[in-house]
Scaffold this motif. Structure first.
Motif, PDB file in Angstrom:
ATOM      1  N   TRP A   1       0.862  -1.183   0.000  1.00  0.00           N
ATOM      2  CA  TRP A   1       0.000   0.000   0.000  1.00  0.00           C
ATOM      3  C   TRP A   1       0.898   1.232   0.000  1.00  0.00           C
ATOM      4  N   ALA A   2       0.369   2.322  -0.500  1.00  0.00           N
ATOM      5  CA  ALA A   2       1.184   3.537  -0.579  1.00  0.00           C
ATOM      6  C   ALA A   2       0.306   4.776  -0.498  1.00  0.00           C
ATOM      7  N   ILE A   3       0.928   5.906  -0.157  1.00  0.00           N
ATOM      8  CA  ILE A   3       0.274   7.207  -0.149  1.00  0.00           C
ATOM      9  C   ILE A   3       0.851   8.025  -1.294  1.00  0.00           C
ATOM     10  N   SER A   4      -0.011   8.453  -2.186  1.00  0.00           N
ATOM     11  CA  SER A   4       0.423   9.180  -3.380  1.00  0.00           C
ATOM     12  C   SER A   4       0.912  10.581  -3.046  1.00  0.00           C
ATOM     13  N   ARG A   5       1.948  11.030  -3.740  1.00  0.00           N
ATOM     14  CA  ARG A   5       2.449  12.385  -3.553  1.00  0.00           C
ATOM     15  C   ARG A   5       1.471  13.413  -4.086  1.00  0.00           C
ATOM     16  N   GLU A   6       0.819  13.107  -5.200  1.00  0.00           N
ATOM     17  CA  GLU A   6      -0.013  14.092  -5.884  1.00  0.00           C
ATOM     18  C   GLU A   6      -1.297  14.416  -5.133  1.00  0.00           C
ATOM     19  N   ASP A   7      -2.060  13.377  -4.744  1.00  0.00           N
ATOM     20  CA  ASP A   7      -3.364  13.626  -4.126  1.00  0.00           C
ATOM     21  C   ASP A   7      -3.480  13.085  -2.702  1.00  0.00           C
ATOM     22  N   ARG A   8      -2.387  12.531  -2.165  1.00  0.00           N
ATOM     23  CA  ARG A   8      -2.368  11.974  -0.810  1.00  0.00           C
ATOM     24  C   ARG A   8      -3.427  10.882  -0.625  1.00  0.00           C
ATOM     25  N   ALA A   9      -3.804  10.236  -1.704  1.00  0.00           N
ATOM     26  CA  ALA A   9      -4.762   9.140  -1.628  1.00  0.00           C
ATOM     27  C   ALA A   9      -4.033   7.817  -1.379  1.00  0.00           C
ATOM     28  N   VAL A  10      -4.786   6.817  -0.917  1.00  0.00           N
ATOM     29  CA  VAL A  10      -4.231   5.490  -0.676  1.00  0.00           C
ATOM     30  C   VAL A  10      -4.265   4.688  -1.969  1.00  0.00           C
ATOM     31  N   TYR A  11      -3.143   4.038  -2.285  1.00  0.00           N
ATOM     32  CA  TYR A  11      -3.044   3.186  -3.475  1.00  0.00           C
ATOM     33  C   TYR A  11      -2.649   1.774  -3.072  1.00  0.00           C
ATOM     34  N   PHE A  12      -3.166   0.816  -3.846  1.00  0.00           N
ATOM     35  CA  PHE A  12      -2.867  -0.599  -3.628  1.00  0.00           C
ATOM     36  C   PHE A  12      -2.085  -1.138  -4.814  1.00  0.00           C
ATOM     37  N   ARG A  13      -1.072  -1.945  -4.539  1.00  0.00           N
ATOM     38  CA  ARG A  13      -0.245  -2.510  -5.603  1.00  0.00           C
ATOM     39  C   ARG A  13      -0.895  -3.791  -6.125  1.00  0.00           C
ATOM     40  N   GLN A  14      -1.347  -3.761  -7.352  1.00  0.00           N
ATOM     41  CA  GLN A  14      -1.997  -4.920  -7.956  1.00  0.00           C
ATOM     42  C   GLN A  14      -0.969  -5.928  -8.468  1.00  0.00           C
ATOM     43  N   GLY A  15      -1.366  -7.189  -8.505  1.00  0.00           N
ATOM     44  CA  GLY A  15      -0.552  -8.231  -9.121  1.00  0.00           C
ATOM     45  C   GLY A  15       0.599  -8.735  -8.291  1.00  0.00           C
ATOM     46  N   VAL A  16       0.604  -8.466  -6.966  1.00  0.00           N
ATOM     47  CA  VAL A  16       1.674  -8.969  -6.107  1.00  0.00           C
ATOM     48  C   VAL A  16       1.383 -10.428  -5.765  1.00  0.00           C
ATOM     49  N   THR A  17       2.275 -11.319  -6.183  1.00  0.00           N
ATOM     50  CA  THR A  17       2.151 -12.747  -5.887  1.00  0.00           C
ATOM     51  C   THR A  17       3.492 -13.277  -5.398  1.00  0.00           C
ATOM     52  N   SER A  18       3.527 -14.539  -5.023  1.00  0.00           N
ATOM     53  CA  SER A  18       4.770 -15.140  -4.543  1.00  0.00           C
ATOM     54  C   SER A  18       5.824 -15.221  -5.638  1.00  0.00           C
ATOM     55  N   THR A  19       5.391 -15.211  -6.892  1.00  0.00           N
ATOM     56  CA  THR A  19       6.331 -15.250  -8.014  1.00  0.00           C
ATOM     57  C   THR A  19       6.520 -13.879  -8.657  1.00  0.00           C
ATOM     58  N   GLU A  20       5.700 -12.915  -8.286  1.00  0.00           N
ATOM     59  CA  GLU A  20       5.789 -11.559  -8.836  1.00  0.00           C
ATOM     60  C   GLU A  20       5.661 -10.583  -7.674  1.00  0.00           C
ATOM     61  N   LEU A  21       6.709 -10.524  -6.832  1.00  0.00           N
ATOM     62  CA  LEU A  21       6.645  -9.757  -5.595  1.00  0.00           C
ATOM     63  C   LEU A  21       6.552  -8.250  -5.821  1.00  0.00           C
TER      64      LEU A  21
END
Length: 407
Positions: free
Chosen positions: A347-367
């Motif tokens: 998860w991350a906080i965006s610099r531009e709008d300070r919104a919460v972002y989620f990282r899609q596609g994180v798996t054990s083979t694609e960390l």
């Protein structure tokens, strides 16, 4: 399927949570405290309030947190008084621990803090090795120290019995202040950052925890003795450093990374079950040495970083045998902080709008995942997550926070 929770702290110090099954950020009310950092595990949350003190919130459960205190009463036989407390000068204390080396009178036991209460008075343990003793709970031996038995023999010159008293932790589902006391007295300066983890090292369902904290002067402190039965821990111990630290992140295993004031990173090595504090630091260059790092977040086998130009970086080659990894990979997006949660999700906080972002596609083979996706839900009280986020698992009314990260 368990429900996941995302925790956040806004610029006003208010704590919010977002459930995967919910429709908006929920305000976690506290009438007095305002927070700037949060970190948590299965049974509890730790936080730094705006007064720079650390607070602990233990989640209530059906099983109370109880701690057993014990002391041993020792006596020696003599021809005049039979068994009495008139011991030889070379003997152990009349009241001692199990080894006889530490003096432990019953009136010397104090509650560790106001968050505890006694369940009752002292009583004698009338069981020994699973067998009932004679009335009075005495066990006998030839001399101190020796092997004790429940049978009194002709050559039983010493005896002892065990006294027990229980204390209960009463400050559940509320923020309890943790004393800022080190091994040699009060800490010289307050805390500015905090991270809790390490529960996978002990290999116990409710094993001990590791709590790392950074002071305003850039020093790092480790709090030991944190366990299910001792949720507050024992005391703070300062950890030597190669420089001044501004932020730290601790994973559920043996990963601990920190950001130095100059923008470099340091990695803790030598963390084991017998040495949860580790033994030494290794310096790792910033992804962009000219810019420097401002934030780092670690998980089970991942390390993410944000540099001062708000670029996001992923560290490849991280594992328990190589906590330093092998190199940085630049990622798309500009963030002010990163949080690694359950199953190395990001998860991350965006610099531009300070919104919460989620990282899609994180798996054990694609960390490292594939792309960022904004978390767009209504905000109770117009939250703008800025200081802290975390992920957790909630099942059957039990909040299970698997990894909490800071901003």
């Amino acid at each position: 399927m368990p429900v996941s929770l995302l925790w956040a702290v806004d610029v006003y110090g208010r704590v919010f949570s977002l459930s995967t099954g919910g429709q908006q950020w929920e305000h976690c009310c506290d009438a007095v405290l305002e927070f700037k950092r949060l970190t948590a595990v299965q049974q509890c949350c730790w936080g730094i309030a705006c007064d720079h003190h650390i607070y602990l919130n233990v989640h209530a459960s059906d099983v109370p947190i109880r701690y057993q205190e014990e002391a041993y009463e020792n006596q020696r036989w003599n021809p005049v008084d039979n068994f009495s407390d008139r011991l030889l000068p070379s003997d152990r204390w009349q009241w001692s621990d199990i080894t006889g080396l530490e003096h432990k009178p019953l009136d010397g036991f104090l509650l560790p803090s106001t968050n505890w209460e006694w369940e009752g008075d002292w009583y004698i343990d009338e069981n020994f090795g699973g067998e009932p003793t004679e009335k009075g709970g005495w066990t006998y031996a030839i001399d101190f120290p020796a092997t004790y038995t429940i049978d009194k023999k002709w050559n039983s010159c010493v005896r002892r019995r065990r006294w027990i008293r229980y204390r209960r932790y009463k400050a559940t589902d509320t923020w309890a202040k943790i004393p800022s006391e080190g091994q040699s007295g009060p800490l010289p300066d307050p805390f500015n950052d905090i991270s809790c983890g390490g529960w996978e090292i002990s290999e116990e369902p409710r094993g001990r925890l590791s709590l790392w904290a950074v002071s305003l002067q850039g020093k790092v402190w480790f709090r030991g003795g944190i366990h299910h039965h001792t949720p507050e821990g024992m005391s703070w111990e300062e950890v030597s450093l190669p420089g001044e630290v501004v932020q730290i992140s601790c994973g559920p295993g043996d990963l601990v990374w920190a950001v130095l004031w100059e923008g470099q990173l340091i990695v803790r090595e030598g963390i084991t079950r017998d040495c949860p504090q580790g033994s030494s630091w290794v310096v790792v260059d910033s992804p962009n040495p000219e810019v420097g790092t401002i934030h780092v977040a670690v998980g089970v086998s991942v390390v993410w970083a944000v540099t001062k130009d708000n670029k996001v970086w992923f560290r490849r080659g991280i594992n328990s045998h190589n906590p330093c990894g092998s190199g940085w990979i630049g990622m798309v997006g500009e963030m002010v902080m990163i949080s690694v949660g359950l199953n190395d999700q990001v998860w991350a906080i965006s610099r531009e709008d300070r919104a919460v972002y989620f990282r899609q596609g994180v798996t054990s083979t694609e960390l490292s995942g594939k792309a960022w996706k904004a978390v767009s839900v209504p905000r109770d009280g117009d939250i703008r997550p800025n200081s802290s986020t975390s992920t957790s698992s909630l099942q059957r009314k039990l909040i299970k926070i698997t990894k909490v990260c800071k901003g």
